[in-house]
Write an enzyme that holds these catalytic residues in place. Structure first.
Site, PDB file in Angstrom:
ATOM      1  N   ASP A 144      10.080  22.746  80.791  1.00  0.00           N
ATOM      2  CA  ASP A 144       9.463  21.419  80.705  1.00  0.00           C
ATOM      3  C   ASP A 144       8.440  21.380  79.569  1.00  0.00           C
ATOM      4  OD1 ASP A 144       8.985  18.779  81.346  1.00  0.00           O
ATOM      5  OD2 ASP A 144       7.532  19.219  82.915  1.00  0.00           O
TER       6      ASP A 144
ATOM      7  N   ALA B  18       4.602  15.281  88.256  1.00  0.00           N
ATOM      8  CA  ALA B  18       5.673  15.302  89.253  1.00  0.00           C
ATOM      9  C   ALA B  18       5.401  16.340  90.331  1.00  0.00           C
ATOM     10  CB  ALA B  18       6.988  15.600  88.563  1.00  0.00           C
TER      11      ALA B  18
ATOM     12  N   LYS C 183      -4.170  23.997  90.226  1.00  0.00           N
ATOM     13  CA  LYS C 183      -2.915  23.269  90.435  1.00  0.00           C
ATOM     14  C   LYS C 183      -2.351  23.687  91.776  1.00  0.00           C
ATOM     15  CE  LYS C 183      -0.094  22.033  87.352  1.00  0.00           C
ATOM     16  NZ  LYS C 183       0.909  21.849  86.297  1.00  0.00           N
TER      17      LYS C 183
END
Length: 298
Positions: free
Chosen positions: A140, A19, A38
């Site tokens: 998460d 996401a 990332k």
């Protein structure tokens, strides 16, 4: 902050997309070491500074000083100004070849031995307790965000980055799996560190079952599947000021956790039940979970 990741790190392969952007395996041109890159785009203020990102990166950098064995190491941060309103921030982490999902899938039937699951859980909780003791929520946790080295060392990844992603999330439709979300998050109530304990409980069950415990396809369906196992909580435990009414759910009694996770020991089932407690204030903490008799078993 280094200004240009492109010069120092050479991309080798795409590890996965999520996401929040794509993760790449890359090589440090100077040391030859493999790393994980990332990148995320964040909105900046009128002076060109992504303030929430600066705060979050400062926190992650401070955590690095402790060099915790169960938290993935943040090695570098690069920031590139794209426009007056947007900056690309690239986080450079140590690279680990597999995540827990891959590790579980690779285990031959009938799955991981109980003592291996106990060791993985102990390491996971150590990393989580470290984050929580420094006021960092993961938010998460799922098998894809837990890395396992070739030596069996657990490392929590993708932690503490929610604020970095918050601006980006408003711009991009985000579809994150519901299966590890706690009831308070599903109900859009206020939440704190217990959200991570709920997710850890779901992962604990999955290590035995080799498949997720609660597989809903919407927030309401996910809650129904949760209540089918833990029972519909009493009215006094239902959070105030949430849009979903308790009355839309059928009253059900809790099922023995060993019916859902038959391979688990009695002490393991007791710990799992304490993790999957509806009321976050009564849910066990990472610190107390580490002292649970389950970890003295065998």
């Amino acid at each position: 902050m280094a200004q240009d990741c492109g010069r120092q790190y050479e991309r080798v392969a795409e590890i996965g997309g999520g996401a929040y952007g794509t993760v790449y395996k890359a090589r440090d041109r100077q040391s030859g070491q493999f790393v994980a890159l990332k990148s995320v785009r964040v909105q900046t203020d009128q002076d060109g500074l992504p303030l929430s990102t600066v705060r979050e990166v400062a926190l992650l950098r401070r955590l690095e000083q402790f060099d915790h064995p169960n938290v993935v190491k943040l090695m570098d941060v690069c920031a590139t100004l794209r426009t007056d309103q947007e900056t690309k921030v690239t986080l450079v982490f140590e690279h680990v070849d597999q995540d827990l999902k891959t590790y579980l899938n690779k285990a031959p039937a009938p799955g991981l031995p109980p003592e291996r699951i106990r060791d993985l859980m102990h390491q996971l909780l150590h990393g989580l307790e470290f984050l929580h003791s420094h006021c960092v929520l993961h938010r998460d946790l799922k098998p894809e965000n837990i890395l396992v080295t070739s030596r069996g060392q657990v490392k929590l990844a993708d932690f503490g980055l929610a604020r970095i992603y918050s601006c980006h999330m408003a711009l991009t439709p985000v579809v994150v799996t519901l299966w590890y979300r706690s009831p308070e998050v599903l109900l859009q109530a206020s939440y704190a560190t217990p959200v991570d304990i709920w997710s850890t409980g779901c992962i604990f069950a999955e290590m035995f079952r080799r498949k997720p415990l609660f597989c809903g396809d919407s927030e309401v369906d996910q809650l129904r599947k949760i209540f089918d196992v833990i029972g519909l909580p009493p009215e006094e435990e239902w959070p105030a000021d949430v849009t979903l009414s308790r009355s839309i759910f059928i009253p059900v009694s809790p099922r023995p956790i060993t019916k859902c996770v038959p391979e688990i020991s009695q002490l393991g089932a007791d710990l799992l039940k304490e993790m999957l407690t509806f009321d976050p204030l009564r849910r066990i903490s990472a610190l107390n979970a580490l002292s649970h008799p389950y970890f003295q078993e065998g």
